[in-house]
Design a protein around this motif. Structure first.
Motif, PDB file in Angstrom:
ATOM      1  N   GLY A 145     -34.703  -6.408   3.740  1.00  0.00           N
ATOM      2  CA  GLY A 145     -34.886  -5.989   5.121  1.00  0.00           C
ATOM      3  C   GLY A 145     -34.529  -7.010   6.185  1.00  0.00           C
ATOM      4  N   VAL A 146     -34.105  -8.213   5.733  1.00  0.00           N
ATOM      5  CA  VAL A 146     -33.792  -9.233   6.728  1.00  0.00           C
ATOM      6  C   VAL A 146     -32.580  -8.844   7.542  1.00  0.00           C
TER       7      VAL A 146
ATOM      8  N   ILE B  12     -29.961  -5.368   7.990  1.00  0.00           N
ATOM      9  CA  ILE B  12     -30.099  -3.945   7.718  1.00  0.00           C
ATOM     10  C   ILE B  12     -29.284  -3.507   6.510  1.00  0.00           C
TER      11      ILE B  12
ATOM     12  N   GLY C  10     -32.143  -1.763   3.566  1.00  0.00           N
ATOM     13  CA  GLY C  10     -32.696  -1.964   4.905  1.00  0.00           C
ATOM     14  C   GLY C  10     -34.209  -1.979   4.972  1.00  0.00           C
TER      15      GLY C  10
ATOM     16  N   LEU D 133     -38.067  -3.227   4.420  1.00  0.00           N
ATOM     17  CA  LEU D 133     -38.888  -4.406   4.181  1.00  0.00           C
ATOM     18  C   LEU D 133     -39.745  -4.146   2.932  1.00  0.00           C
TER      19      LEU D 133
END
Lengths: 551, 539
Positions: B9-10, B12, B44, B46
């Protein structure tokens, strides 16, 4: 632009080419008539289909309408300012379909407005598009007018607001603050708001609402470094300094949370109404069409309908970005010289033949029986407090199941909401379920100028009906009804009709046929899978009946 | 010390989000976000649900975590952003450390391998501006990165680009190209794009498009590749000979390039044991060649060698740095625990009838032997892409058309792709050209005569099988099942494919197993001690 020839079709695409874009879809418009609208999420089985190109949606549409990609004269995309989307769209169409028609970009907010006007039966209407953001705008006010092909006006934009005044981001960010997801949980806050006390929380530092306008202080709705992921909170320390720590997801809801939800909803409604008032002052028009994600706020929509100067409201049922694909296609059609026609119904997705249903039943290997009186059997099961699923015809376009991919239940049963939540939906207990009501009976049950066919507007349930149908009445005495008419969906109408005959109640609970976190079922196998993967009691799929024996 | 490794998730476009928790050197839980949010690869996303699952499994809260480790040392804002979302979702943020993407890959392989020292290689598309790294791993001194490969020279991107050209989905469908390769002749010269060189390999970046903002669904190849190879195959089109040949050539190019890289690594390290990670290490055909290299006497491939393994690698790396004694990791069954009550509750919610069976292994074996397709849901889920007997669909590999049956009724996938066998370890040496146990399905081995004709449904056209060897100590339950199958069929093997439907992640929870059972043509389902069958279902 060249005129259309008789075979050429406009295809509108929401391409969702970044992972923060969502609701990718493909819509097909032939000579102004909307043939079909297909949402990628249903095929890839991923709600909102973040970052998914509408590949399967395009394939589904081409197949359903017996089209070749070369029959498409124009591909309209609801994005004007992200210029790289034109070549990227062309490349992916060539890659997957071997050919790319001409790409026609349309402003995002104008696309939404078009979806809120041409499909309505209004001759002339005020139009509002309101969402998080699109083409660097969050709000657009305008007017739509039919019969203006010659002048080329169609939809006229009167005013826009930028991202820092976004009502969508206002609602989304505070939804996150309340411990819900920023990726589509706003309706939970709306449901929760009915439990809060008006005026208990003061949000005037974030938003100020005057009679005909509002002003957002964007400082409260952003942070540094900027979040790049929908799971990251948008808000920063200023909001926390002002209102205290955010609610942790999953922690018990406090009255303060409820009051906060109420304040979000009230301020949103007031800001929306002030905007409508301004637009009315500018135009003098008494009908209004709405689209964009904010138009999903069915409670605010009810307040609009209550305004004395408003005669009628049309909400595009697919008002989030899947609908912008439709709107872009309608604009392209208009610009090609063909005025788009009204859309009567939103059963615009894929359908599966009886043979395909039968084949799926056989693949699964489950027991089923042929049923030649589905309406009666289904109504009887409902009367017996069984929770049933119905699967029929083309799937619905937009977030609401309208009887073709629906879970139905008995609204007379006081406990039904808990039962559905515990056995099937596993969702928060504070959220209401919506009713489907025989069209001709709506007047008796609801106090409202008009009842939507598409579950887009909340209505007050009349006092004497509230205790008869406890399963669908929210704590504030409202419900979000669907008016069911025989001409729109005969098989669904017949179920409610038979239920009425059995119980004297012309209302059934209608919630979408899916389990939490999943999109509405699409194929017959999805339906069978979801039937057994949840506590549903009966499934009526085409003319077949599957039932579980409850000991 | 409580160490939480996370990934995802860092940016997308990051995929394979997940979390791993190590407490005092002992691995407690590893789980991929996709299993919990039910979206394959969880692009994408987290790793919120996987972190929550790790905490639940250990009984810890975020306040008990001493350090959070993630891969992505070149992302400047990664630490403050992560701190903010951890606070938002878990109320507090522990200390956060970032390490290099390839260091994390290498750690996931080396510290999992149980080896004292090894040459370690990470190869993937790219991460932290690099496409790979060579290191020496030692339990005395840790991981020492000797050399890195820049992202514009990427074996992973080469293979993904060819996957895209062949009409499959890059970043996901590479195994289809690998499965297709043996059907073609490696007659197409792809050296203009990628070739082995003394320094390892050279890939010319002008043949793929910049991946900066594009999604994995957009074509990867540049127009220059089309000038060389002609029109790409369209998804869904029949696969003509030329595309089979291109697949074969792609695979050969990858293999020769990898061999060149490993040869170089051996020269640099003089180590005879090889640890592999990174997405390219999923290529079990290429792994066979590496295994057969004369100077390689042991090969360990991280079972979750793609980015799915990063959380584990991050946590292991930090555990070593902090002086923790890392306990052996004998298997991959580290998903969230399921209690028997959860199974009963799922059966009760679904309302289907289920029979309690005394000995599921015997009952399942009988059904497998008679040709049933059996769902097998037992214990904690596997991490990594392979189902290894805890979330598996099982069948009898000696039945000739079993592959077609499973494809037609359950998996709905391309007919050219092989299914893999799970085999009793002690019998595997007679059946495969194999010298050591291979418990994770990471290498495709040659099948020996006559087993290649006996195991018709798990022997690929090139006479290989991506075997899982099963020993009685590590997984007695699954071992017993195969042993029982052996007593019925004479063949100590089952066909083992992951318990999911095409396009969906492997089932994680009991209710998902039940729904997938009914949403496909499986014949029976064993879920813990319960048996579900379709003809016995009271409906």
């Amino acid at each position: 632009m060249n005129k259309l020839n008789s075979k050429s079709v406009v295809m509108g695409l929401m391409t969702a080419m970044t992972n923060n874009q969502h609701d990718s879809a493909a819509c097909f418009v032939l000579n102004g008539e909307t043939l079909g609208c297909y949402e990628e999420e249903r095929y890839v089985r991923y709600k909102h289909a973040y970052g998914h190109l509408p590949i399967q949606a395009i394939s589904a549409g081409l197949k359903a309408h017996n089209l070749d990609i070369r029959d498409i004269s124009i591909v309209a995309i609801p994005t004007l300012k992200h210029v790289d989307l034109v070549p990227r769209t062309r490349l992916f169409l060539e890659h997957y379909f071997g050919y790319s028609p001409k790409i026609y970009p349309v402003n995002h907010q104008v696309s939404h407005m078009a979806s809120a006007f041409f499909p309505s039966d209004f001759e002339e209407a005020m139009l509002i598009s309101a969402d998080g953001q699109g083409d660097y705008e969050s709000l657009a006010l305008g007017v739509g007018k039919r019969g203006t092909l010659q002048s080329g006006s169609g939809i006229k934009v009167l005013e826009t607001k930028g991202i820092d005044q976004s009502l969508g981001i206002f609602y989304q960010t505070l939804t996150q603050y309340l411990g819900f997801s920023g990726a589509g949980d706003e309706y939970k806050v709306m449901g929760l708001s009915a439990y809060g006390n008006p005026g208990a929380v003061d949000l005037s530092s974030i938003i100020k609402v005057a009679t005909t306008d509002y002003l957002i202080n964007p400082e409260f709705l952003k942070r540094d470094p900027m979040p790049r992921n929908i799971g990251e909170p948008r808000f920063g320390s200023s909001l926390l300094a002002e209102f205290g720590p955010a609610r942790l997801k999953g922690s018990p809801l406090t009255q303060k949370n409820r009051d906060f939800a109420r304040a979000i909803q009230d301020n949103f409604e007031n800001a929306f109404i002030s905007t409508v008032r301004r637009l009315h002052e500018m135009t003098g028009i008494r009908r209004i069409g709405l689209a964009g994600g904010c138009a999903l706020n069915c409670l605010a929509n009810m307040k609009l309908l209550d305004l004395p100067f408003i005669e009628d409201v049309f909400i595009q049922p697919a008002s989030t970005d899947q609908g912008s694909a439709l709107g872009a296609a309608l604009i392209a059609s208009f610009d090609l010289g063909i005025e788009p026609k009204t859309i009567e119904n939103y059963y615009l997705g894929s359908s599966y033949t009886d043979n395909e249903i039968l084949k799926s039943l056989k693949v699964s290997g489950v027991k089923y029986e042929f049923c030649d009186n589905v309406a009666f059997q289904a109504a009887k099961a409902l009367q017996d407090n069984r929770i049933i699923a119905v699967y029929n015809g083309r799937s619905e376009f937009g977030p609401r199941a309208l009887g073709n991919r629906s879970i139905l239940a008995n609204p007379i049963n006081v406990n039904i909401k808990n039962e559905i939540n515990q056995k099937i939906k596993f969702r928060e207990e504070f959220r209401p379920f919506a009713p489907a009501v025989l069209g001709e009976k709506c007047g008796e049950i609801f106090n409202s100028k008009t009842i939507s066919k598409f579950m887009t507007i909340t209505s007050k349930v009349s006092e004497d009906w509230r205790s008869k149908i406890p399963g669908i009445v929210h704590v504030d005495g409202t419900a979000r009804p669907q008016a069911v008419w025989k001409k729109d969906n005969e098989s669904f109408y017949n179920i409610v009709f038979e239920f009425h005959k059995l119980t004297q109640v012309p209302v059934v609970i209608n919630t979408s046929f899916n389990v939490m976190g999943e999109p509405i079922v699409e194929t017959p196998l999805d339906a069978i899978k979801t039937f057994f993967g949840s506590g549903l009691d009966d499934l009526f799929i085409g003319n077949y009946h599957l039932t579980k024996n409850r000991d | 010390m409580n160490i939480l490794g996370i990934h995802g998730g860092v940016t997308i476009n990051q995929h394979d989000a997940g979390a791993a928790l190590i407490v005092d050197g002992k691995l407690i839980c590893v789980v991929e976000e996709e299993r919990l949010i039910r979206i394959k690869t969880a692009t994408g996303a987290l790793p919120i649900e996987s972190i929550a699952a790790c905490l639940r499994e250990s009984g810890l809260t975020m306040q008990d975590i001493d350090v959070v480790v993630l891969a992505g040392e070149t992302y400047e804002d990664i630490i403050p952003r992560t701190a903010e979302w951890l606070k938002h979702h878990f109320g507090t943020s522990p200390r956060i450390e970032k390490i290099n993407h390839h260091t994390a890959h290498i750690a996931s392989a080396f510290y999992h391998s149980g080896l004292d020292s090894a040459m370690c290689i990470s190869v993937d598309a790219y991460g932290d501006g690099l496409s790979g790294a060579i290191a020496i791993g030692s339990l005395q001194t840790g991981i020492n990165i000797l050399e890195t490969i820049p992202a514009n020279n990427s074996l992973g991107v080469f293979y993904s680009t060819m996957t895209s050209f062949l009409g499959f989905r890059p970043g996901e469908d590479e195994y289809k190209v690998m499965g297709l390769a043996p059907y073609g002749n490696p007659s197409i010269d792809l050296s203009f794009f990628c070739k082995p060189v003394p320094e390892g390999f050279f890939c010319d970046p002008k043949f793929f498009r910049s991946r900066k903002s594009a999604t994995s669904l957009e074509p990867y190849y540049s127009k220059l590749l089309l000038d060389q190879l002609g029109n790409p195959r369209r998804k869904g089109d029949p696969i003509s000979e030329i595309f089979k040949d291109i697949a074969a050539s792609t695979q050969l190019t990858l293999e020769t390039s990898l061999v060149s890289l490993v040869t170089k690594a051996f020269k640099m390290t003089n180590e005879k044991a090889l640890c592999l990670a990174g997405g390219v290490a999923l290529n079990c055909s290429a792994n066979r060649l590496l295994y057969n290299l004369p100077f390689v006497n042991e090969l360990f491939v991280q079972p979750a060698s793609s980015d799915r393994g990063l959380p584990l690698g991050c946590a292991l790396f930090m555990a070593f740095i902090c002086g923790e004694k890392i306990e052996p990791i004998p298997h991959v069954f580290y998903g969230p625990s399921q209690s028997p009550k959860e199974i009963e509750s799922a059966i009760s919610i679904s309302g289907v009838s289920a029979t309690k069976v005394e000995n599921p292994a015997i009952e399942a074996a009988k059904r497998i032997a008679t040709g049933e397709i059996v769902g097998w849901f037992q214990g904690r889920s596997e991490f990594g892409p392979r189902a290894l007997g805890h979330r598996s669909i099982l069948a009898n590999p000696t039945i000739a058309n079993m592959k077609d049956q499973i494809n037609a009724k359950v998996k709905f996938r391309e007919e050219f792709r092989p299914f893999a066998p799970s085999v009793l370890e002690e019998d595997s040496y007679d059946m495969f050209e194999i010298k050591n146990p291979s418990p994770y399905m990471t290498v495709a081995y040659n099948v020996k005569n006559p087993w290649n004709t006996i195991m018709k449904s798990t022997t690929h056209v090139n006479n290989t099988g991506r075997v899982q060897t099963v020993d009685s100590a590590t997984d007695p339950h699954f071992y017993n099942l195969i042993n029982e199958v052996k007593s019925f069929t004479g063949c100590p093997a089952v066909l083992n494919t992951s318990f999911n439907i095409k396009g969906q992640p492997i089932v994680e929870k009991p209710l998902e197993a039940i729904s997938t059972f009914y949403g496909t043509g499986m014949d029976s389902l064993f879920i813990g001690n319960y048996l579900l069958t379709k003809n016995k279902t009271k409906i």
